[in-house]
Design an enzyme around this catalytic site. Structure first.
Site, short mmCIF file in Angstrom:
data_model
loop_
_atom_site.label_atom_id
_atom_site.label_comp_id
_atom_site.label_asym_id
_atom_site.label_seq_id
_atom_site.Cartn_x
_atom_site.Cartn_y
_atom_site.Cartn_z
N TYR A 44 85.01 2.82 -18.81
CA TYR A 44 84.74 3.76 -17.73
C TYR A 44 85.90 4.73 -17.54
O TYR A 44 85.69 5.93 -17.30
CB TYR A 44 84.46 3.02 -16.42
CG TYR A 44 83.30 2.05 -16.53
CD1 TYR A 44 82.03 2.50 -16.86
CD2 TYR A 44 83.50 0.70 -16.31
CE1 TYR A 44 80.97 1.62 -16.97
CE2 TYR A 44 82.44 -0.19 -16.41
CZ TYR A 44 81.18 0.27 -16.74
OH TYR A 44 80.13 -0.60 -16.85
N GLU A 85 95.15 16.71 -10.87
CA GLU A 85 93.96 17.50 -11.23
C GLU A 85 92.71 16.62 -11.34
O GLU A 85 91.62 17.02 -10.93
CB GLU A 85 94.20 18.23 -12.55
CG GLU A 85 93.12 19.23 -12.89
CD GLU A 85 93.03 20.41 -11.93
OE1 GLU A 85 91.97 20.57 -11.29
OE2 GLU A 85 94.02 21.16 -11.82
N GLU A 125 86.42 17.12 -5.34
CA GLU A 125 85.51 18.27 -5.26
C GLU A 125 84.08 17.87 -5.56
O GLU A 125 83.15 18.29 -4.87
CB GLU A 125 85.97 19.37 -6.23
CG GLU A 125 87.15 20.16 -5.74
CD GLU A 125 87.47 21.36 -6.62
OE1 GLU A 125 86.73 21.61 -7.59
OE2 GLU A 125 88.46 22.04 -6.32
N LYS A 142 88.97 20.41 0.12
CA LYS A 142 89.11 20.96 -1.23
C LYS A 142 90.42 21.74 -1.37
O LYS A 142 91.10 21.65 -2.40
CB LYS A 142 87.92 21.86 -1.58
CG LYS A 142 86.63 21.09 -1.82
CD LYS A 142 85.52 22.06 -2.20
CE LYS A 142 84.27 21.37 -2.64
NZ LYS A 142 83.27 22.32 -3.16
N ASP A 143 90.77 22.52 -0.35
CA ASP A 143 92.02 23.28 -0.40
C ASP A 143 93.24 22.36 -0.45
O ASP A 143 94.21 22.62 -1.17
CB ASP A 143 92.13 24.23 0.80
CG ASP A 143 91.18 25.41 0.71
OD1 ASP A 143 90.52 25.59 -0.34
OD2 ASP A 143 91.08 26.15 1.71
#
Length: 123
Positions: A17, A70, A77, A95-96
């Site tokens: 996974y 990231e 996100e 998200k920001d």
């Protein structure tokens, strides 16, 4: 508490996974591919300049930090898009903030790259 018995086989299967997640990240995330290219350049440059062991630790640590940030940003996100497919001001904040974490990690990576590479390249 979970009463399932510990299984080495199940633990080994769980790596599948994780590797699938890496594959999905690099295939589907444009920023992931950009970070991968930057990481390859940094690693090639590190070999070329024959950096020290402690410099390798610094370079590999910031590369990992950027990838972790990231990947978490991308996961957050995607989750936010499922939770709230339409625009929502609080989802935008989430998200920001996740994007800001990537930015901080990237700034750190650039700073470490300058500290390690600039003296070897130009001094």
């Amino acid at each position: 508490m979970n009463n399932e018995k510990f299984s080495i086989i199940d633990r080994i299967k769980s790596f599948k996974y994780a590797f699938n997640g890496l594959k999905l990240f690099f295939v589907n995330d444009h920023n992931g591919r950009i970070h991968l290219c930057a990481a390859i350049v940094a690693i090639v440059l590190s070999f070329y300049l024959k950096i020290s062991g402690s410099e390798w630790i610094a370079i590999l640590s910031v590369i990992s930090a950027v990838f972790v940030a990231e990947i978490l940003n991308s996961a957050l996100e995607k989750l936010a898009d499922v939770v709230s497919p339409d625009y929502h001001p609080k989802i935008k904040i989430v998200k920001d903030l996740a994007a800001a974490a990537v930015l901080v990690a990237a700034f750190l990576a650039v700073a470490v790259g300058f500290i390690v590479f600039i003296p070897k390249l130009f001094l």
